[in-house]
Design an enzyme around this catalytic site. Sequence first.
Site, PDB file in Angstrom:
ATOM      1  CE1 TYR A 154      -3.573   2.682   1.056  1.00 56.19           C
ATOM      2  CE2 TYR A 154      -1.929   3.339   2.674  1.00 56.19           C
ATOM      3  CZ  TYR A 154      -3.101   3.593   1.985  1.00 56.19           C
ATOM      4  OH  TYR A 154      -3.795   4.742   2.223  1.00 56.19           O
ATOM      5  CE  LYS A 158      -3.399   5.354  -1.212  1.00 60.37           C
ATOM      6  NZ  LYS A 158      -4.465   6.073  -1.969  1.00 60.37           N
TER       7      LYS A 158
END
Length: 249
Positions: A154, A158
């Site tokens: 994740y 990002k």
Amino acid sequence: MGLLDGKVAVITGAGSGMAKAATKLFVAEGAEVVAGDISGAQEQTAAEVGAGVLPVHCDVTSEDDVAAMFEAAVAEFGKVDCVLNVAGIGLAAPLHKFPMEDYDKVMDVDLRGVFLGMKYGIPKLREAGGGAIVNWSSVGGLNASEVGMPTSVYNAAKAAVVSLTKSASSEYGRRGIRVNCLCPGFIETEIMGASGGANFPQMYEKASLGRAGKPEEVAEVAAFLCSDRASFVSGAIIPVDGGWSARLP
């Protein structure tokens, strides 16, 4: 007079959380909004807001869906001035155990979705004479997560959004398009409240302000960035995290 009078915004992930809050705020500030979401909840968002919102089913990983969403925006409202690439997911597992299927899901939604939102949004902004894009990253895109939170994939997605934002701001600035990025901290959305809040209650107190953020507080920053008041702000990576990322621990 509203902050966004006369503007048309396309917002992904608008069925819940920060994107839903942004949809409500943008309309309150005078904008018309295309509310895209894969879940069907965009219909409820539109019903709650009333006039000024066009709900559109959109899977942000589908090039055809994203292209159709922008065509619907122009067909309904005549132009696009602002793009908010908010839709995202978070799947956690230790790096050495992370399933490749989940890796693909995270990268497709959190990075490919932002890329497609810009790929199809930028031509519409150029047709309108310029505009603003706000991409959603995370404090996880700036630093490693809390010890014990296995969110490496994740975070990587990002972090890529941060880089993509900087590159796009440079590439399209002279064409009148401003591109900025928000990095929210722990925000009390439906997803975070149910998962992060339950599993990692300490996250509520990570911010220097000693509390979690509200979706509306992030939406307010996005509204400013899409307004004419932010006319010289581009390529900015802005934590909206109550001071969390400014600290070492």
